[in-house]
Design a protein around this motif. Sequence first.
Motif, PDB file in Angstrom:
ATOM      1  N   ASP A 635       0.834  -1.200   0.000  1.00  0.00           N
ATOM      2  CA  ASP A 635       0.000   0.000   0.000  1.00  0.00           C
ATOM      3  C   ASP A 635       0.869   1.250   0.000  1.00  0.00           C
ATOM      4  O   ASP A 635       1.971   1.253   0.562  1.00  0.00           O
ATOM      5  CB  ASP A 635      -0.883   0.036   1.254  1.00  0.00           C
ATOM      6  N   ASP A 636       0.353   2.308  -0.611  1.00  0.00           N
ATOM      7  CA  ASP A 636       1.015   3.595  -0.487  1.00  0.00           C
ATOM      8  C   ASP A 636       0.876   4.067   0.964  1.00  0.00           C
ATOM      9  O   ASP A 636      -0.189   3.917   1.572  1.00  0.00           O
ATOM     10  CB  ASP A 636       0.364   4.612  -1.416  1.00  0.00           C
ATOM     11  N   PRO A 637       1.915   4.640   1.559  1.00  0.00           N
ATOM     12  CA  PRO A 637       1.832   5.053   2.962  1.00  0.00           C
ATOM     13  C   PRO A 637       0.723   6.062   3.245  1.00  0.00           C
ATOM     14  O   PRO A 637       0.226   6.134   4.367  1.00  0.00           O
ATOM     15  CB  PRO A 637       3.218   5.670   3.229  1.00  0.00           C
ATOM     16  N   LEU A 638       0.348   6.849   2.234  1.00  0.00           N
ATOM     17  CA  LEU A 638      -0.631   7.915   2.456  1.00  0.00           C
ATOM     18  C   LEU A 638      -2.041   7.523   2.059  1.00  0.00           C
ATOM     19  O   LEU A 638      -2.933   8.363   2.056  1.00  0.00           O
ATOM     20  CB  LEU A 638      -0.208   9.165   1.675  1.00  0.00           C
ATOM     21  N   ARG A 639      -2.259   6.267   1.742  1.00  0.00           N
ATOM     22  CA  ARG A 639      -3.549   5.832   1.217  1.00  0.00           C
ATOM     23  C   ARG A 639      -4.698   6.150   2.175  1.00  0.00           C
ATOM     24  O   ARG A 639      -5.681   6.798   1.802  1.00  0.00           O
ATOM     25  CB  ARG A 639      -3.506   4.331   0.950  1.00  0.00           C
ATOM     26  N   ASN A 720       9.767   9.778   1.882  1.00  0.00           N
ATOM     27  CA  ASN A 720      10.367  10.482   0.744  1.00  0.00           C
ATOM     28  C   ASN A 720       9.831  11.908   0.631  1.00  0.00           C
ATOM     29  O   ASN A 720      10.407  12.743  -0.059  1.00  0.00           O
ATOM     30  CB  ASN A 720      10.092   9.724  -0.552  1.00  0.00           C
ATOM     31  N   GLU A 721       8.665  12.153   1.240  1.00  0.00           N
ATOM     32  CA  GLU A 721       8.040  13.467   1.201  1.00  0.00           C
ATOM     33  C   GLU A 721       7.829  13.979   2.621  1.00  0.00           C
ATOM     34  O   GLU A 721       6.867  14.678   2.912  1.00  0.00           O
ATOM     35  CB  GLU A 721       6.681  13.378   0.464  1.00  0.00           C
ATOM     36  N   TRP A 722       8.715  13.625   3.531  1.00  0.00           N
ATOM     37  CA  TRP A 722       8.524  13.903   4.955  1.00  0.00           C
ATOM     38  C   TRP A 722       8.329  15.391   5.238  1.00  0.00           C
ATOM     39  O   TRP A 722       7.555  15.784   6.105  1.00  0.00           O
ATOM     40  CB  TRP A 722       9.726  13.368   5.735  1.00  0.00           C
ATOM     41  N   GLU A 723       9.035  16.244   4.461  1.00  0.00           N
ATOM     42  CA  GLU A 723       8.945  17.674   4.737  1.00  0.00           C
ATOM     43  C   GLU A 723       7.586  18.240   4.354  1.00  0.00           C
ATOM     44  O   GLU A 723       7.237  19.350   4.737  1.00  0.00           O
ATOM     45  CB  GLU A 723      10.057  18.436   4.003  1.00  0.00           C
TER      46      GLU A 723
END
Length: 874
Positions: A635-639, A720-723
């Motif tokens: 799964d995508d982490p942001l799903r 990868n998009e933590w910021e």
Amino acid sequence: MSSTQNLTAVAAALLLLGATAHAQTTAPAAPANGASAPAATPPRPAADPAAPKPFAEVSKDAKRQDGLFPIWRKDEKVWLEIPKAQFNKPFMFTVNYANAVGERGLYASQMGRALMAEWRRVGNQVQLIALNTKFRAEGGGKLAGEQAFSPSLLASGTLASAEHPERKSVLVDAALLLTDIPGMSTRLEMAYRLPFAADRANSYFEAARADAKLSTLTARMHFATPRIPAPPLTPAPVPMPTPPQATPDPRSMFLSFVYNFQALPETVMAPRRTDPRLGHFAESFSDLSNDNKPNPRVHYLKRWRLEKQDASAALSEPVQPITYWMDKNIPAKYRGAVEAGILEWNKAFEKIGFKNAVVAKQQPDDADWDNMDAGHASIRWFVGADVGFAIGPSHADPRSGEILDADIGMSDVFARGGRAFIAEDVGPGKHAAHADEDFCNYAHEAAAEMGFAMDVLEARGEIAPDSPEAEAFVQARIKDVIMHEVGHTLGLKHNFKASTTVTQAQLSDKAYTEAKGISGSVMDYNAYNLALQGETQGSYNNTTLGAYDYWAIEYAYKPLAPEAEAAELAKIAARSTELQLAYADDADADLFDGIDPLANRFDLGADPMAYFKRRLKLSQELWGRVQDRKPQAGDDPLRQRRSLVNGFNQLYRAAELVGKYVGGMHMQRDLPGSTGRTAFSPVEPAQQREALKFLASGLFSADSFRFRPEFLSTLQVDYNEWERVGPMNIPAAVARVQLVVLDRLLNANTAQRLMDLPAYVPEKQRKGIISLSEVYGTLQSSIWSELKSGAEIDRLRRNLQREHLKRLQSVLTKGGAPGVMADAYALARLHAVQLQSDLRAALGKGGQSVETRAHLAESLDMLGSVLRANMQRS
């Protein structure tokens, strides 16, 4: 006189004396015998270094493209040839954007400005002049109008050649166009707050095209800024935008401007006046020919020139169809849906006697011509780093409103963004707003709607990612959006009341929705038609044109005899009282924050209030199903996070629109004396109270936003998009929904309307009308209900109560400020005093948690300070 001026004067005197002496010593002597002197050969005049070079010399070895203004090219040099007859002759000058930056509203494949312009020659200077079409006059007022209102200079340059000996035309260096004619430096400064400027030295022409009615030059323009300022050591009070993110070096970027010189029709199309009872874009101006009319404004409807080949036939093909070229950059698998959206409009034209009025053509994949020139109406697919919209602008002849060009731009928000909502590739909030006066954000918002609908259907197990059903879902929405944008390029404005012409029973009827759609018009912003669990499901989105679309096309395009046109148009427009033809545009939806609860973007059905209640239930269903689903490997982490956000986005819109009922007024677009209807009528008191009750029991209730700790604790972030994405902030998401309601119900516009409502109702009918005091009291008792019940006040409710106090503070400390009425201030103070008493009583009861007691004490102290403060009167 200065020393410099003295020296100059002396030098001039010496030159004059020298010239005189030379003339005296070189003059031929008279013959001694008195005979006449032989005629002297006149000296050859010295060449004027400022005189233009001969045409042949300048154009030697250059290649010529014949056209309206022939284009000559030699190496990097480009000239426009301007025939003598074309000076002081108006034409259309337009600017389109073929290539751009890819972020913050600066996207490729966009239409720019359109102006009626002309070439003017002043000695050896050539000027490109934009004519002033905003003010016009004929007869005695023409000269006064020309003297009063100035044209504008777009570009200028010196003649590059003398007149051609036969054609009497001249050459002008096209480099005069290598300047910032569109004013892009201002757009860049708005986006980045940096002083980008056009760099002429590194700009050039990359393409050219010409034919008998058109000359096009594509300028590759370099924009640069000398440096990127260092960030401040301390954060600024107002956050500054970042420098360009989509370019390799933020100091430099290239944009391509497509400059079009298009001939105006020799025969001006007969204009057709607009009617406010239905919506068409217009070419508007002030007619100063005489002062007989108190309102000099004239509005010519924008439409294509459409004439029957056989005027006597009931159904005839047009002399010239409205042709849309589908750009080769449209993905092959979506071309069918795009074509279907274009051709759907033929149904409306067939009703008024035109066969194949609208034609779709596919640009060949190996074509070497660009659809951005003014010779092709087109549909183009474009991409960007933060893009998500479609737009349907057009350019029209100012003299008549005849549409000459249209270029629909559609981002890949469905092919990529829409599918990303299924495949979880793109996070929320990535689509930026587009700063353009003709902007239509239907595709952006429709993609968000699609994300919510996909989440609900997938959570129910009714649709799977990457399934044929998902593909059909995307294709259907592409057709829907293309129908909408093509409607704009046919001259139609938005219609934000069309969705109210379909009942809930009809929305649940699949046969009805497949045949007639889910709304009265494709020009509305239509939400997805999602059934609640256990209900019958109709079509998810619009499938065809609505009754309003047929009506609007009839008014704009029906062939009418000139002598009967005014009467026939009045007859057509008089149908505005029919339920299926309800109409309201952007102005109706936005006037005073929107006062008519039936004029909305993204609602559905005859009862918008019922729709909003259903949206709350659907959001809660989605949240429940998402919490039940266990995360799967891969799964995508942001799903799951995105599903929560999609639900909150639905409630944000619902909160904003439900608030329109309170102090709302229904508006009817009628002409004086045309009907017996009222122009403004207050929303029924029962509906206003229903809206307040829904807000209190639904959106203000913490129970509407309960999430299991076991679920929240498992929400991942994308490292990868933590910021960009941190931990999920539920209180902030809830506050966003609730504050839009508070801001609306406690602002000056709502107070003004609630105070004014009785004036619009006969005295004998005023009993039961809702008052401003009732609204203030209902809000306060709902928001602070724990003061009476003695219940604990949890974090979400404490946040809501603090925000309520902030708004009370604003009203009470700035009660004398413009826009805040004295009566509204007095009522707000009265309720604040009651709240102060209730807070004291609640604190006196004791038994609360330390958090609740601290909150009550802080609130009491703040409110007391506000009530003791002197008002800051203007």
